[in-house]
Design a protein around this motif. Structure first.
Motif, PDB file in Angstrom:
ATOM      1  N   GLY A 181       0.788  -1.231   0.000  1.00 16.94           N
ATOM      2  CA  GLY A 181       0.000   0.000   0.000  1.00 16.94           C
ATOM      3  C   GLY A 181       0.819   1.281   0.000  1.00 16.94           C
ATOM      4  N   THR A 182       2.135   1.176   0.088  1.00 11.94           N
ATOM      5  CA  THR A 182       3.001   2.363   0.054  1.00 11.94           C
ATOM      6  C   THR A 182       4.076   2.136  -1.000  1.00 11.94           C
ATOM      7  N   LEU A 183       4.073   2.957  -2.043  1.00 10.61           N
ATOM      8  CA  LEU A 183       5.028   2.790  -3.131  1.00 10.61           C
ATOM      9  C   LEU A 183       6.306   3.577  -2.863  1.00 10.61           C
ATOM     10  N   SER A 184       7.434   2.948  -3.168  1.00 14.33           N
ATOM     11  CA  SER A 184       8.719   3.650  -3.102  1.00 14.33           C
ATOM     12  C   SER A 184       8.818   4.577  -4.310  1.00 14.33           C
ATOM     13  N   VAL A 185       9.840   5.392  -4.351  1.00 14.25           N
ATOM     14  CA  VAL A 185      10.033   6.300  -5.482  1.00 14.25           C
ATOM     15  C   VAL A 185      10.131   5.499  -6.782  1.00 14.25           C
ATOM     16  N   GLU A 186      10.913   4.443  -6.758  1.00 14.06           N
ATOM     17  CA  GLU A 186      11.061   3.608  -7.956  1.00 14.06           C
ATOM     18  C   GLU A 186       9.731   2.970  -8.347  1.00 14.06           C
ATOM     19  N   GLN A 187       8.994   2.472  -7.362  1.00 12.71           N
ATOM     20  CA  GLN A 187       7.701   1.846  -7.642  1.00 12.71           C
ATOM     21  C   GLN A 187       6.703   2.864  -8.186  1.00 12.71           C
ATOM     22  N   ARG A 188       6.758   4.103  -7.700  1.00  9.41           N
ATOM     23  CA  ARG A 188       5.868   5.149  -8.230  1.00  9.41           C
ATOM     24  C   ARG A 188       6.139   5.419  -9.695  1.00  9.41           C
ATOM     25  N   GLU A 189       7.427   5.403 -10.077  1.00  5.65           N
ATOM     26  CA  GLU A 189       7.775   5.613 -11.479  1.00  5.65           C
ATOM     27  C   GLU A 189       7.214   4.490 -12.345  1.00  5.65           C
ATOM     28  N   VAL A 190       7.344   3.251 -11.863  1.00  2.00           N
ATOM     29  CA  VAL A 190       6.787   2.104 -12.579  1.00  2.00           C
ATOM     30  C   VAL A 190       5.272   2.245 -12.654  1.00  2.00           C
TER      31      VAL A 190
END
Length: 61
Positions: A33-42
């Motif tokens: 439920g919480t995206l990292s910076v890299e995951q947000r880009e994906v």
């Protein structure tokens, strides 16, 4: 069946909106439920791919 998430986004002609949506859902499940910076880009790339693959409806008359 869920597949491992790719780091590159395929063009919308290669994957259906349903396939991209499945990958988006898997990303959220894996992130807890919480995206990292890299995951947000994906996630952002996947949403754009999903939008281009999703069927467009005609405006109501």
């Amino acid at each position: 069946m869920l597949h491992s998430m790719s780091t590159t986004v395929e063009s919308s002609s290669e994957r259906s909106a349903d396939e991209v949506n499945e990958e988006i859902r898997a990303l959220w499940r894996r992130s807890g439920g919480t995206l990292s910076v890299e995951q947000r880009e994906v996630y952002q790339r996947l949403v754009l791919e999903w939008a281009s693959a999703a069927p467009q409806s005609a405006p109501a008359a």
